[in-house]
Design an enzyme around this catalytic site. Sequence first.
Site, short mmCIF file in Angstrom:
data_model
loop_
_atom_site.label_atom_id
_atom_site.label_comp_id
_atom_site.label_asym_id
_atom_site.label_seq_id
_atom_site.Cartn_x
_atom_site.Cartn_y
_atom_site.Cartn_z
N ARG A 103 28.62 36.89 47.51
CA ARG A 103 28.88 37.36 48.88
C ARG A 103 27.53 37.71 49.46
NH1 ARG A 103 33.50 41.46 50.95
NH2 ARG A 103 34.58 39.47 50.76
N HIS A 133 34.36 32.21 55.02
CA HIS A 133 35.04 32.98 53.97
C HIS A 133 36.12 32.08 53.35
CE1 HIS A 133 36.20 36.23 51.54
NE2 HIS A 133 36.67 37.08 52.44
N GLN A 136 39.09 33.44 51.08
CA GLN A 136 40.12 34.11 51.86
C GLN A 136 41.08 33.08 52.47
OE1 GLN A 136 40.70 37.58 52.56
NE2 GLN A 136 42.60 36.70 53.33
N ASP A 224 41.38 39.81 62.52
CA ASP A 224 40.35 40.34 61.61
C ASP A 224 39.67 41.47 62.36
OD1 ASP A 224 38.46 40.68 59.58
OD2 ASP A 224 37.27 38.92 60.15
N CYS A 264 43.14 39.62 56.97
CA CYS A 264 42.44 39.44 55.69
C CYS A 264 42.19 40.78 55.01
CB CYS A 264 41.14 38.69 55.91
SG CYS A 264 40.05 39.48 57.10
N ARG A 292 45.04 36.36 46.96
CA ARG A 292 43.61 36.19 46.68
C ARG A 292 43.40 35.91 45.19
NH1 ARG A 292 39.71 38.09 50.01
NH2 ARG A 292 38.49 36.89 48.51
#
Length: 308
Positions: A103, A133, A136, A224, A264, A292
């Site tokens: 990340r 992402h 996700q 989001d 998310c 996930r």
Amino acid sequence: MKGSQMSSARKIFDIDDLTSEEFAEVLDFSLLRNPPKVLSNKSVALVFEKPSLRTRNSTEVAIRQLGGGVTTMADQEIGIGVRESASDIASTLCGYHDLICARVKSQVTLESFAAVSLTKGVGVVNLLSDLAHPVQALADVLTIKQVWTGIGHPKLTYVGDSNNVASSLAKAASYAGIDVTISSPAGYEFDDSTLERLNIGGGLVRKVSDPKEGVKGADFIYTDVWVSMGQEGQTERRLVDFSSYQVNSNLMALAGDAVKFMHCLPAHRDLEVSAEVIDGADSIVWAQAENRLHSMRGLLLKLFWKAN
Ligand code: CP
Ligand code: NVA
């Protein structure tokens, strides 16, 4: 030297680093609850330049479920570009690990890791960057496919910032034949050429600036955060600019009768979503969060079991 066990080391920086067939395979593998231990005697490095709850936990657990070892590092410990360069970090990690998942603040760091690691047979997976992402988005589409009982193309409307999550979500949805409408305030929209690059499959991706117009007929409404990690200095301006883009019961009422709410996470109640919506009966955010794990396991199976 570790590495090379991944049949062909590759970078998964965004959804379209998978073909549409591979994307479908990942979703199929995500449904396997007792898969082979393809990571037995293998190890994965997880690097986090930004905070994480879901991504760290789901990735670590998926690796363990597949029999692998995992080492998780925060940037405060390794100092990417400060204590040592990204390429020196990658060279070192390749001596111990079979895959690097990271990340990062900037996609450039992923490129620096991959420039070194791919030559040593070690792949790189993006666990969120400024641009994308993908892990996700895999979970999101898996969730939609589990929930959707209608016929034809499901309709997903994303309301909020045209950001990393929106971009990967739109690509994944397009691959899965889900039609996507993105509704963002002026100044936070994808430009036309970016929008074109999100249209990678059978689902049509379009933008509509008015969220009330955008959610008409939607089967799924997704939002989001208004302020992504690293954008904290823009908080005051963003809270003003996004104030009419909250997903609340008035907006949900303009969509289809069976509309579901998606996020998310982490969420900010009464900013991008009202508490009554995220905590209400039409919210599927916990299914997304659990998925996930299943989708990450599916991706790892794709990379280490059925690589071709
Ligand atoms: N959705 C998501 O990536 O959550 P985390 O930031 O907690 O990993
Ligand atoms: N857009 C958000 C997603 C968090 C999972 C961010 O980048 O902070």
